[in-house]
Design a protein around this motif. Structure first.
Motif, PDB file in Angstrom:
ATOM      1  N   PRO A 134       0.834  -1.207   0.000  1.00 31.37           N
ATOM      2  CA  PRO A 134       0.000   0.000   0.000  1.00 31.37           C
ATOM      3  C   PRO A 134       0.870   1.259   0.000  1.00 31.37           C
ATOM      4  CG  PRO A 134       0.125  -0.883   2.211  1.00 31.37           C
ATOM      5  CD  PRO A 134       0.882  -1.844   1.337  1.00 31.37           C
ATOM      6  N   ARG A 135       0.249   2.354  -0.411  1.00 26.93           N
ATOM      7  CA  ARG A 135       0.920   3.650  -0.323  1.00 26.93           C
ATOM      8  C   ARG A 135       0.790   4.176   1.101  1.00 26.93           C
ATOM      9  NH1 ARG A 135      -1.631   7.162  -5.053  1.00 26.93           N
ATOM     10  NH2 ARG A 135      -3.493   6.129  -4.251  1.00 26.93           N
ATOM     11  N   THR A 136       1.916   4.502   1.714  1.00 25.87           N
ATOM     12  CA  THR A 136       1.944   4.976   3.092  1.00 25.87           C
ATOM     13  C   THR A 136       2.769   6.255   3.180  1.00 25.87           C
ATOM     14  OG1 THR A 136       3.908   3.661   3.620  1.00 25.87           O
ATOM     15  CG2 THR A 136       1.753   2.612   3.959  1.00 25.87           C
ATOM     16  N   PHE A 137       2.728   6.867   4.369  1.00 24.85           N
ATOM     17  CA  PHE A 137       3.560   8.053   4.588  1.00 24.85           C
ATOM     18  C   PHE A 137       5.044   7.698   4.504  1.00 24.85           C
ATOM     19  CE2 PHE A 137       5.883  11.045   7.276  1.00 24.85           C
ATOM     20  CZ  PHE A 137       5.442  12.266   6.769  1.00 24.85           C
ATOM     21  N   GLY A 138       5.391   6.478   4.926  1.00 20.92           N
ATOM     22  CA  GLY A 138       6.784   6.036   4.820  1.00 20.92           C
ATOM     23  C   GLY A 138       7.248   5.981   3.382  1.00 20.92           C
ATOM     24  N   LEU A 139       6.372   5.524   2.473  1.00 22.03           N
ATOM     25  CA  LEU A 139       6.717   5.515   1.055  1.00 22.03           C
ATOM     26  C   LEU A 139       6.909   6.934   0.535  1.00 22.03           C
ATOM     27  CD1 LEU A 139       6.893   4.290  -1.833  1.00 22.03           C
ATOM     28  CD2 LEU A 139       4.409   4.540  -1.927  1.00 22.03           C
ATOM     29  N   LEU A 140       5.995   7.828   0.924  1.00 20.90           N
ATOM     30  CA  LEU A 140       6.109   9.220   0.500  1.00 20.90           C
ATOM     31  C   LEU A 140       7.409   9.837   1.001  1.00 20.90           C
ATOM     32  CD1 LEU A 140       4.651  11.569  -0.912  1.00 20.90           C
ATOM     33  CD2 LEU A 140       3.567  12.104   1.266  1.00 20.90           C
ATOM     34  N   LEU A 141       7.775   9.539   2.251  1.00 19.73           N
ATOM     35  CA  LEU A 141       9.028  10.037   2.810  1.00 19.73           C
ATOM     36  C   LEU A 141      10.223   9.459   2.063  1.00 19.73           C
ATOM     37  CD1 LEU A 141      10.673  11.528   4.954  1.00 19.73           C
ATOM     38  CD2 LEU A 141      10.321   9.562   6.476  1.00 19.73           C
ATOM     39  N   ALA A 142      10.181   8.156   1.764  1.00 13.13           N
ATOM     40  CA  ALA A 142      11.290   7.523   1.032  1.00 13.13           C
ATOM     41  C   ALA A 142      11.444   8.135  -0.360  1.00 13.13           C
ATOM     42  CB  ALA A 142      11.059   6.024   0.937  1.00 13.13           C
ATOM     43  N   GLY A 143      10.316   8.402  -1.020  1.00 15.79           N
ATOM     44  CA  GLY A 143      10.382   9.008  -2.343  1.00 15.79           C
ATOM     45  C   GLY A 143      10.955  10.412  -2.317  1.00 15.79           C
ATOM     46  N   HIS A 144      10.521  11.222  -1.367  1.00 13.47           N
ATOM     47  CA  HIS A 144      11.053  12.580  -1.255  1.00 13.47           C
ATOM     48  C   HIS A 144      12.533  12.557  -0.879  1.00 13.47           C
ATOM     49  CE1 HIS A 144       7.444  15.458  -1.189  1.00 13.47           C
ATOM     50  NE2 HIS A 144       7.041  14.305  -1.717  1.00 13.47           N
ATOM     51  N   THR A 145      12.914  11.621  -0.017  1.00 17.35           N
ATOM     52  CA  THR A 145      14.330  11.492   0.341  1.00 17.35           C
ATOM     53  C   THR A 145      15.158  11.125  -0.880  1.00 17.35           C
ATOM     54  OG1 THR A 145      13.719  10.791   2.577  1.00 17.35           O
ATOM     55  CG2 THR A 145      15.961  10.316   1.859  1.00 17.35           C
ATOM     56  N   LEU A 146      14.629  10.254  -1.712  1.00 15.11           N
ATOM     57  CA  LEU A 146      15.317   9.873  -2.941  1.00 15.11           C
ATOM     58  C   LEU A 146      15.554  11.078  -3.844  1.00 15.11           C
ATOM     59  CD1 LEU A 146      16.350   7.484  -4.720  1.00 15.11           C
ATOM     60  CD2 LEU A 146      14.043   7.384  -5.692  1.00 15.11           C
ATOM     61  N   LEU A 147      14.623  12.016  -3.853  1.00 13.93           N
ATOM     62  CA  LEU A 147      14.764  13.214  -4.679  1.00 13.93           C
ATOM     63  C   LEU A 147      15.746  14.217  -4.089  1.00 13.93           C
ATOM     64  CD1 LEU A 147      11.003  13.825  -5.608  1.00 13.93           C
ATOM     65  CD2 LEU A 147      12.769  12.783  -7.030  1.00 13.93           C
ATOM     66  N   THR A 148      15.909  14.215  -2.767  1.00 13.02           N
ATOM     67  CA  THR A 148      16.784  15.204  -2.134  1.00 13.02           C
ATOM     68  C   THR A 148      18.241  14.744  -2.047  1.00 13.02           C
ATOM     69  OG1 THR A 148      16.293  14.317   0.074  1.00 13.02           O
ATOM     70  CG2 THR A 148      14.884  16.084  -0.745  1.00 13.02           C
ATOM     71  N   ILE A 149      18.485  13.443  -2.082  1.00 18.54           N
ATOM     72  CA  ILE A 149      19.857  12.940  -1.918  1.00 18.54           C
ATOM     73  C   ILE A 149      20.821  13.505  -2.967  1.00 18.54           C
ATOM     74  CG2 ILE A 149      21.271  10.845  -2.124  1.00 18.54           C
ATOM     75  CD1 ILE A 149      19.149   9.363  -0.552  1.00 18.54           C
ATOM     76  N   PRO A 150      20.467  13.541  -4.269  1.00 16.74           N
ATOM     77  CA  PRO A 150      21.423  14.074  -5.244  1.00 16.74           C
ATOM     78  C   PRO A 150      21.840  15.512  -4.962  1.00 16.74           C
ATOM     79  CG  PRO A 150      19.658  12.910  -6.346  1.00 16.74           C
ATOM     80  CD  PRO A 150      19.254  13.034  -4.918  1.00 16.74           C
ATOM     81  N   PHE A 151      20.888  16.372  -4.595  1.00 17.87           N
ATOM     82  CA  PHE A 151      21.215  17.770  -4.326  1.00 17.87           C
ATOM     83  C   PHE A 151      22.134  17.887  -3.111  1.00 17.87           C
ATOM     84  CE2 PHE A 151      17.259  17.914  -6.694  1.00 17.87           C
ATOM     85  CZ  PHE A 151      17.482  18.938  -7.589  1.00 17.87           C
ATOM     86  N   ALA A 152      21.803  17.164  -2.044  1.00 12.54           N
ATOM     87  CA  ALA A 152      22.641  17.216  -0.848  1.00 12.54           C
ATOM     88  C   ALA A 152      24.044  16.690  -1.127  1.00 12.54           C
ATOM     89  CB  ALA A 152      21.984  16.409   0.280  1.00 12.54           C
ATOM     90  N   THR A 153      24.129  15.612  -1.881  1.00 13.05           N
ATOM     91  CA  THR A 153      25.434  15.033  -2.184  1.00 13.05           C
ATOM     92  C   THR A 153      26.301  15.994  -2.988  1.00 13.05           C
ATOM     93  OG1 THR A 153      24.459  12.812  -2.192  1.00 13.05           O
ATOM     94  CG2 THR A 153      26.603  13.072  -3.243  1.00 13.05           C
ATOM     95  N   LEU A 154      25.728  16.612  -4.012  1.00 16.18           N
ATOM     96  CA  LEU A 154      26.499  17.508  -4.867  1.00 16.18           C
ATOM     97  C   LEU A 154      26.957  18.752  -4.119  1.00 16.18           C
ATOM     98  CD1 LEU A 154      24.450  17.270  -8.190  1.00 16.18           C
ATOM     99  CD2 LEU A 154      26.667  16.247  -7.682  1.00 16.18           C
ATOM    100  N   VAL A 155      26.087  19.309  -3.272  1.00 15.23           N
ATOM    101  CA  VAL A 155      26.449  20.514  -2.521  1.00 15.23           C
ATOM    102  C   VAL A 155      27.583  20.220  -1.541  1.00 15.23           C
ATOM    103  CG1 VAL A 155      25.633  22.183  -0.815  1.00 15.23           C
ATOM    104  CG2 VAL A 155      24.204  21.619  -2.779  1.00 15.23           C
ATOM    105  N   ILE A 156      27.455  19.149  -0.778  1.00 17.77           N
ATOM    106  CA  ILE A 156      28.480  18.813   0.216  1.00 17.77           C
ATOM    107  C   ILE A 156      29.753  18.336  -0.462  1.00 17.77           C
ATOM    108  CG2 ILE A 156      29.006  17.356   2.201  1.00 17.77           C
ATOM    109  CD1 ILE A 156      26.021  17.269   2.803  1.00 17.77           C
ATOM    110  N   GLN A 157      29.619  17.609  -1.552  1.00 21.69           N
ATOM    111  CA  GLN A 157      30.789  17.126  -2.273  1.00 21.69           C
ATOM    112  C   GLN A 157      31.617  18.285  -2.816  1.00 21.69           C
ATOM    113  OE1 GLN A 157      29.768  14.332  -5.341  1.00 21.69           O
ATOM    114  NE2 GLN A 157      31.870  13.867  -5.871  1.00 21.69           N
TER     115      GLN A 157
END
Length: 277
Positions: A134-157
């Motif tokens: 099922p679609r849950t808040f945890g899935l929504l959080l995981a999806g949004h986290t997946l979208l934010t990881i590239p930006f965070a990685t590039l900025v800190i890198q």
């Protein structure tokens, strides 16, 4: 030469006019939304009959909007924290250590930037249906986290790549354990990029509509999806006020993140800092 100079001036003027028209086309609708959010009249039209803040006050009287706002704040904060933490670890591994398959790992981390959000959202949704999950808040959080990881990685890198390793090597040579050297040296040097990554990640999550429409569970609304739902019925003045709040938050946080990333120097470790054994 005079003819070439004259043609160059006309070409430059034409470029300026074209650029100005593009900016007007992009930002005029935003300006209209902001102006109409202060309109005293129920009908959004010009000229405005008066200036009022009543539509902003009505936002907090609307339970659905307040609930969506709370969901977006929680979702943005959690995805920013998790995404930045993962991005920090990934940046440290890619910049400070020799990692096997470095290029494939780096490409995998930045892949969500290259794949359209709609394709990513539909793909994950089809995977969930195939797994009968099922679609849950945890899935929504995981999806949004997946979208934010590239930006965070590039900025800190980028921050870690531009800082010298002299302080870290000095701390290790004086007997500091790896975690102590990270806590007392690496973390203070990377702190401006970490703060900027947090703000960028929060903005990306808070402002996301496409992926949230596919991943949100039934009965859960974020601010963008709530606006989308309200637009199906009619264009209420409350939508203009809510849009103005979103514009201020997203633009303000984005500018703040860029300012912090450029102007705040990393705190250099003091000679008498902790972490030495």
């Amino acid at each position: 030469m005079s003819g070439l100079a004259r043609e160059g001036r006309w070409a430059w003027r034409l470029l300026i006019c074209a650029t100005a028209l593009v900016y007007v086309f992009l930002f005029a609708p935003i300006l209209v939304v902001v102006l109409l959010s202060f309109n005293d009249s129920t009908f959004g039209a010009f000229p405005m009959r008066g200036i009022s803040l009543r539509w902003f006050a009505k936002l907090w009287e609307n339970g659905a909007i307040v609930s969506a706002f709370a969901t977006s704040l929680a979702l943005g904060a959690l995805s920013a924290l998790i995404g930045t933490a993962v991005g920090l670890m990934a940046a440290l591994a890619l910049v400070r250590h020799r990692v096997r398959f470095r290029r494939p790992i780096s490409a995998l981390l930045t892949a969500p930037l290259l794949v359209p959000e709609t394709v990513l959202a539909v793909g994950l949704l089809l995977l969930l249906r195939a797994a009968d999950l099922p679609r849950t808040f945890g899935l929504l959080l995981a999806g949004h986290t997946l979208l934010t990881i590239p930006f965070a990685t590039l900025v800190i890198q980028a921050r870690l790549a531009g800082t010298t390793r002299v302080y870290e090597e000095a701390a290790r040579s004086l007997g500091a354990p790896p975690f102590a050297a990270f806590r007392e040296v690496t973390l203070p040097l990377a702190m401006p990029a970490i703060v900027a990554a947090l703000l960028f990640s929060f903005t990306i999550s808070f402002d996301n509509l496409t992926a949230s429409l596919f991943w949100r569970p039934a009965g859960t609304e974020t601010v963008p999806t709530q606006i989308f739902s309200m637009l199906k019925d009619s264009v209420s003045p409350e939508i203009n006020a809510l849009g103005t709040v979103m514009i201020v938050m997203t633009v303000g946080l984005g500018l703040m993140a860029g300012l912090i990333g450029r102007t705040l120097p990393g705190r250099k470790p003091s000679p008498g800092g902790r972490g030495h054994t």
